[in-house]
Write an enzyme that holds these catalytic residues in place. Structure first.
Site, mmCIF file in Angstrom:
data_model
loop_
_atom_site.group_PDB
_atom_site.id
_atom_site.type_symbol
_atom_site.label_atom_id
_atom_site.label_comp_id
_atom_site.label_asym_id
_atom_site.label_seq_id
_atom_site.Cartn_x
_atom_site.Cartn_y
_atom_site.Cartn_z
ATOM 1 N N CYS A 161 -86.373 -85.961 -38.477
ATOM 2 C CA CYS A 161 -85.957 -84.612 -38.831
ATOM 3 C C CYS A 161 -84.473 -84.473 -38.479
ATOM 4 O O CYS A 161 -83.790 -85.472 -38.279
ATOM 5 C CB CYS A 161 -86.832 -83.540 -38.180
ATOM 6 S SG CYS A 161 -86.599 -83.313 -36.417
ATOM 7 N N ARG A 183 -89.641 -80.680 -35.312
ATOM 8 C CA ARG A 183 -90.691 -81.253 -36.153
ATOM 9 C C ARG A 183 -90.997 -82.705 -35.848
ATOM 10 O O ARG A 183 -92.164 -83.090 -35.723
ATOM 11 C CB ARG A 183 -90.318 -81.120 -37.630
ATOM 12 C CG ARG A 183 -90.245 -79.703 -38.108
ATOM 13 C CD ARG A 183 -89.680 -79.614 -39.496
ATOM 14 N NE ARG A 183 -88.227 -79.825 -39.447
ATOM 15 C CZ ARG A 183 -87.448 -79.835 -40.508
ATOM 16 N NH1 ARG A 183 -87.966 -79.669 -41.712
ATOM 17 N NH2 ARG A 183 -86.151 -79.999 -40.392
ATOM 18 N N ASP A 215 -88.854 -76.081 -41.340
ATOM 19 C CA ASP A 215 -88.075 -76.174 -40.113
ATOM 20 C C ASP A 215 -88.238 -74.871 -39.340
ATOM 21 O O ASP A 215 -87.777 -73.823 -39.778
ATOM 22 C CB ASP A 215 -86.601 -76.405 -40.440
ATOM 23 C CG ASP A 215 -85.752 -76.644 -39.216
ATOM 24 O OD1 ASP A 215 -86.270 -76.518 -38.080
ATOM 25 O OD2 ASP A 215 -84.564 -76.974 -39.375
#
Length: 159
Positions: free
Chosen positions: A2, A8, A121
């Site tokens: 990420c 994440r 996100d």
């Protein structure tokens, strides 16, 4: 993979490692996560990530953010991106077409993902969003493991 390796991707790393451990395959699969940027290198996961993980029984406190480098292409069989932005970045970083073939979106493995190709996100959101993202990551990681497990077990038998 990420952006900063604090939201994440640590979730995915910790969840997938847990799935592998429960299946008794921890010696057969190496799991790690990275970020595309260097903003958070060395930092712990975001506190909201840790809260969401802890609420579901995972321990993410040992995670420290790392950045992707070219060796990661050579040293891994599969590189999982959490959204299409990361997929594009990895496309520019991959040293060869063969190394780029190792890159896939996590949500591709989730059979019910429909049009959802990106793991959202949660960084600029609230605790509830972190929990929702973790739920998404858990489902996608379970689906990924389901697809990989036969090959992992076969490799273990033939080794």
């Amino acid at each position: 993979m990420c952006t900063g390796n604090i939201c994440r991707s640590p979730m995915a790393e910790i969840v997938f490692r847990h799935i592998v451990d429960v299946a008794g395959l921890s010696g057969e699969v190496e799991v790690s996560s990275r970020g595309t940027g260097d903003w958070h290198v060395g930092e712990k996961a975001d506190s909201r990530t840790l809260t969401a993980l802890t609420a579901r029984g995972y321990d993410g406190h040992s995670h420290r953010a790392r950045q992707m480098d070219l060796n990661d292409f050579t040293n891994n069989d599969l590189i999982v991106a959490l959204d299409r932005t990361h997929l594009r970045v990895l496309g520019t970083l991959a040293p060869t077409p063969e190394e780029l073939d190792k890159v896939e979106l996590l949500m591709i493995f989730a059979s019910r993902s429909g049009d959802q190709l990106d793991v959202p996100d949660p960084y600029y959101s609230d605790d509830a969003m972190f929990s929702q993202v973790l739920h998404t990551v858990e489902a996608a990681c379970a689906a990924l493991f389901h697809q990989l497990e036969p090959a992992i077990r076969q490799r273990d038998i033939t080794a």
